[in-house]
Design an enzyme around this catalytic site. Sequence first.
Site, PDB file in Angstrom:
ATOM      1  N   GLY A 188       0.817  -1.208   0.000  1.00 29.51           N
ATOM      2  CA  GLY A 188       0.000   0.000   0.000  1.00 29.51           C
ATOM      3  C   GLY A 188       0.850   1.256   0.000  1.00 29.51           C
ATOM      4  CG  ASP A 189       3.214   2.422   3.349  1.00 27.84           C
ATOM      5  OD1 ASP A 189       3.312   3.531   3.887  1.00 27.84           O
ATOM      6  OD2 ASP A 189       2.647   1.461   3.880  1.00 27.84           O
ATOM      7  CB  ALA A 190       5.129   0.241  -2.784  1.00 28.37           C
ATOM      8  N   GLY A 249       3.196   5.837  -2.661  1.00 30.56           N
ATOM      9  CA  GLY A 249       4.401   6.599  -2.966  1.00 30.56           C
ATOM     10  C   GLY A 249       4.481   6.951  -4.447  1.00 30.56           C
TER      11      GLY A 249
END
Length: 398
Positions: free
Chosen positions: A172-174, A177
Amino acid sequence: MVGGRHRQLPLSGLTVIDVSTLFAGPLAAGILGDFGADVIKVEHPKGDPLRSYGPMCDEFSLAWKVVNRNKKSILLDLHEPGDRDAFLRLSGHADVVIENFRPGTLEKWGLGADVLTAHNPRLVLTRVTAFGQDGPYADRPGFGTLAEAMSGLAAMSGEADGPPLLPAFPLGDAVAGLNAACAVLMALRARDRLGNGQVADVSITESLLGLLGFQIAAFDKTGARPVRQGNRSANSAPRNVYRCSDGTWVAVSASARSVAERVMRLIGRAELIDEPWFAAGRLRARHHEVDRAVAEWIAERDRPSVIAAFRAAQAAVAPVYEFSDVLADPHFTERGSVIEVPDEDIGSVRMPGPAFRLSGTPGRVLSAGPRPGQHAKEVLSALGADRVEPRVQELTGD
């Protein structure tokens, strides 16, 4: 490329202040840094939490070294008036600020969007959170794991008789980002046309929802619910990972009918091609005999033989790699997919290079993640010695 001839980079001259922590925001800033932006990493004096996260080498976090490559580090405590003033002055000279505090935190410190943009109307303030800047969940603490759960991703991942499955890395963060970096570039393009900056509101949950768009549309119009089915697909077959006779694994994908036909001929099951359901991928996926036939054929052969046969048949196959395989792969080596970056703390470290290639202005990685406050004097003294608060003077060593 490290050690390569210097070239003008597409984001050269762009100043980015990265005051975010852990993954999504720092990843976005890192992408911009790979392509020439001057990225200033603002850490709390106690140290960014990523410095103690994940595998370590000689007491140094390798996650930090990779995610915060190409950045300059300064230490500021935004609870302190002097440091807040220094941050405001820095943002006044910046093009982009990336933050991931809970909504309202910057406002509580007197550094909200209204203050920052009044001080610098051309600023692009990029705010990355789990649920966005408004709505009923805006003030909830959240990480990528919660977004992976609430987006529907976990519910559709895993084995049919098993629990929902979370990704093995911060997916999710990737994705957020990448979206945040894209949002920054769009906002900068708008600034070039219209003159002013703006606020980019990036939600990790919405970033994942964007990936699952056609699944949501299918549920809305047909009531179809994605089901957990391991590595199989509901839309094509064969599609799975298969164990070879030597204990290694390969991945096979036959989304196109023509490829599926080649696979069936290769494994000696050409009669399945004539079945009325074979023409549509979603129908092939319902007939498990396709998958079983491929699995049985592969199980009788070692991986080199399987890959050679599939390639001769022009059918899509790939080995399931460990990281040792990635680092030894000749294709990745020739393309520089993984590069070696010098580092004064641990000598050097191998990491992925820039994720995409530009023919005229390729990205580069010059340094791994910096030491705490390593660039404080360089960055903050540029504000002018007579304008630096006492605490900042202490941090810069003046």
